[in-house]
Design a protein around this motif. Structure first.
Motif, short mmCIF file in Angstrom:
data_model
loop_
_atom_site.label_atom_id
_atom_site.label_comp_id
_atom_site.label_asym_id
_atom_site.label_seq_id
_atom_site.Cartn_x
_atom_site.Cartn_y
_atom_site.Cartn_z
N VAL A 272 -2.46 12.26 0.26
CA VAL A 272 -1.60 12.19 1.43
C VAL A 272 -0.47 13.21 1.30
CG1 VAL A 272 -2.10 9.76 1.81
CG2 VAL A 272 -0.15 10.39 0.42
N ILE A 273 0.02 13.68 2.43
CA ILE A 273 1.12 14.64 2.36
C ILE A 273 2.41 13.90 2.05
CG2 ILE A 273 0.00 16.22 3.97
CD1 ILE A 273 1.84 15.24 6.15
N GLU A 274 3.39 14.62 1.51
CA GLU A 274 4.61 14.00 1.01
C GLU A 274 5.33 13.23 2.10
OE1 GLU A 274 6.48 12.83 -2.20
OE2 GLU A 274 4.91 14.35 -2.23
N ARG A 275 5.30 13.75 3.33
CA ARG A 275 5.99 13.06 4.42
C ARG A 275 5.41 11.66 4.63
NH1 ARG A 275 4.23 15.90 8.46
NH2 ARG A 275 2.70 14.33 9.07
N ASP A 276 4.07 11.56 4.60
CA ASP A 276 3.43 10.26 4.78
C ASP A 276 3.77 9.32 3.63
OD1 ASP A 276 2.24 10.89 7.19
OD2 ASP A 276 0.40 11.61 6.27
N ALA A 277 3.76 9.85 2.40
CA ALA A 277 4.09 9.01 1.25
C ALA A 277 5.49 8.45 1.36
CB ALA A 277 3.94 9.82 -0.04
N GLU A 278 6.44 9.29 1.79
CA GLU A 278 7.82 8.83 1.94
C GLU A 278 7.94 7.80 3.06
OE1 GLU A 278 10.08 12.35 2.50
OE2 GLU A 278 9.87 13.02 0.41
N ILE B 92 -0.11 3.75 -5.92
CA ILE B 92 -0.97 2.97 -5.04
C ILE B 92 -1.19 3.70 -3.72
CG2 ILE B 92 0.87 1.57 -3.98
CD1 ILE B 92 -2.70 0.44 -4.95
N THR B 93 -0.18 4.44 -3.23
CA THR B 93 -0.35 5.19 -1.98
C THR B 93 -1.45 6.22 -2.11
OG1 THR B 93 1.99 4.90 -1.39
CG2 THR B 93 0.80 6.70 -0.32
N ARG B 94 -1.42 6.98 -3.21
CA ARG B 94 -2.42 8.03 -3.41
C ARG B 94 -3.77 7.47 -3.83
NH1 ARG B 94 2.48 10.00 -3.60
NH2 ARG B 94 2.87 12.16 -3.00
N ALA B 95 -3.77 6.35 -4.53
CA ALA B 95 -5.04 5.72 -4.88
C ALA B 95 -5.74 5.18 -3.63
CB ALA B 95 -4.82 4.59 -5.88
N LEU B 96 -4.95 4.70 -2.68
CA LEU B 96 -5.53 4.17 -1.45
C LEU B 96 -5.96 5.26 -0.49
CD1 LEU B 96 -3.11 1.19 -0.74
CD2 LEU B 96 -5.57 1.00 -1.10
N PHE B 97 -5.13 6.27 -0.35
CA PHE B 97 -5.36 7.24 0.72
C PHE B 97 -5.61 8.66 0.23
CE2 PHE B 97 -2.42 4.04 2.63
CZ PHE B 97 -3.39 3.41 3.39
N GLY B 98 -5.75 8.86 -1.07
CA GLY B 98 -6.04 10.19 -1.57
C GLY B 98 -4.84 11.10 -1.52
#
Length: 481
Positions: free
Chosen positions: A191-197, A183-189
């Motif tokens: 994203v770098i790993e730091r943001d995902a974490e 869902i994180t990547r579906a929402l924001f494309g």
């Protein structure tokens, strides 16, 4: 939505029966209706403490002892519990405008998530739904299938090491992680790993604070005041900062992107031409995080638990996946061929619906099932009960995906409603179903999982229905692509 016996359309998660089922007829003052039966409760607290100690057991006893319409009381609030599919349809569909979300559970969510599509109703909800619906059309959701495969395969790389070293993994935790990554990547494309974490940690804090404080005295006081608890406010700060930053950067970017954030930035009100403001957009994105990923994760966790207990079902699932995919990655086109895979998911959500209960408040006097429902009554609906109703589900405790096969017995539309129903049908249902099928098929290609011991797995009815204490399991490699 689709119904047992019809095609496995990803557009609609439930397959409505074609048989006619007459809904109860409401009358203005319900003058001829009697009072529903129910258990005896304490003078001051009613059945509140009994419900808090064992919510699922309380619901089961109410239905077993008193029938499809049960009167009870949350402290001083008169309440009724509905289990029959026709009664559920009455509230969620036939007379949905006469039942709103002005109840304790929605009041608890509203300060955390804000006024969103999930927490509102009436005209504000209708306007928002019309704006946002195009972003969740099946054709747009289809583009996320490859992303779902990639994130699942990334999780399976970690599972390889655990399998080699015979280390158990908490499958419930793993499903939560992969659902949040998706869902994180579906929402924001990308994203770098730091943001995902950071997002994952912040969402986990919000969920934990809500679960731990929701029914405490400070939590109830905060709810009455219409604001989050102290720990929820602390947890929301970094999450708000992250999401606000994503929105700000995207509004100023030359390339709008192709993720859900881009789609939501593009939506417009048909009458005014206005889009979602930053605060509204942020709250809707948070709702997709907090509510969306956890329901999918828990549905998948329960599916793997059930498969570990039913080797015959698991073997048939493996045979279908191997036959359809032949060792390659699953694609969107494969999902229509993975019919038994869909049946397994449907049956898992029948037994363990992530959204195990919901509520509405009656805006006027009504009659349901021949019983009076007075204005102001809290009306509780429970997929946990309805999905196990013996009138519609023979041997309801048995795990049997064949219930959802083409040609299976027809049932009322609301005998099965894991994503809600009526106008308030979950807007993310297609995304969730697509994700569950992709994850289940991808995992099944490479691994089977078994419980580490014989301890029972207890369902814990929190925001969603999750396995208490997690789901520690051992992994067994099958074959690699």
């Amino acid at each position: 939505m689709s119904s047992p016996g019809c095609s496995n359309s990803l557009e609609d998660p439930v397959r409505p029966s074609q048989a006619a089922h007459t809904a109860p007829v409401a009358i203005d003052a319900a003058a001829t209706a009697g009072r529903a039966p129910g258990p005896r409760g304490s003078l001051l607290m009613g059945h509140f403490l009994e419900f808090e100690r064992d919510a699922l057991g309380f619901l089961d006893r109410c239905h077993r002892d008193h029938g499809d319409v049960v009167r009870f009381r949350f402290a001083l609030t008169p309440s009724v519990l509905l289990a029959h599919p026709d009664h559920v349809r009455h509230v969620l569909q036939d007379r949905h405008t006469f039942y709103d979300k002005n109840t304790l559970d929605w009041k608890m969510l509203r300060p955390v998530l804000g006024q969103t599509l999930l927490t509102t109703d009436g005209e504000p909800w209708l306007s928002r739904r019309r704006m946002m619906q195009p972003a969740f059309h099946r054709e747009r959701i289809a583009g996320f299938a490859r992303l779902m495969v990639e994130q699942t395969e990334s999780m399976l790389e970690r599972w390889e090491r655990a399998a080699r070293e015979d280390e158990p993994v908490d499958v419930a935790l793993e499903m939560n992680g992969v659902a949040l990554d998706i869902i994180t990547r579906a929402l924001f494309g990308a994203v770098i790993e730091r943001d995902a974490e950071s997002i994952s940690a912040a969402v986990t804090m919000v969920n934990r604070s809500f679960i731990e404080e929701a029914m405490t005295l400070p939590g109830l006081i905060a709810t009455m005041l219409g604001r989050p608890t102290r720990s929820a406010r602390r947890a929301l700060v970094p999450l708000h900062e992250l999401v606000n930053g994503f929105i700000r950067d995207r509004r100023s970017a030359a390339d709008p992107g192709e993720d859900l954030l881009a789609m939501l930035l593009a939506v417009r009100d048909e009458e005014t031409g206005e889009g979602l403001d930053d605060r509204t957009l942020r709250n809707e994105l948070l709702t997709l995080f907090v509510a969306g990923h956890e329901t999918t994760a828990n549905a998948l966790a329960w599916t793997f638990h059930l498969l570990s207990k039913h080797g015959d079902v698991r073997e048939r699932l493996e045979a279908e996946v191997d036959s359809v995919l032949g060792g390659r990655a699953v694609t969107l086109e494969d999902l229509g061929e993975l019919r038994y895979t869909r049946m397994v998911i449907d049956e898992s959500m029948r037994l363990y619906p992530p959204a195990w209960a919901t509520s509405r408040a009656a805006l006027e006097d009504d009659e349901i099932g021949g019983f009076r429902v007075a204005r102001g009554t809290l009306v509780m609906l429970s997929p946990w009960l309805t999905h196990r109703h013996p009138e519609f589900w023979p041997e309801p405790e048995r795990f049997d995906p064949e219930r959802f096969a083409a040609g299976a017995a027809e049932r009322p539309r609301f005998a099965y409603y894991p994503f809600g129903g009526g106008p308030h049908l979950c807007i993310g249902n297609s995304f969730s179903l697509q994700e569950m099928m992709v994850v289940l098929a991808t995992v099944t290609q490479r691994f089977a999982a078994s419980a580490i011991d014989d301890r029972p797995v207890i369902p814990e009815p929190m925001i969603t229905l999750r396995p208490r204490g997690g789901l520690p399991m051992r992994l067994h490699r099958r074959w690699l692509r």
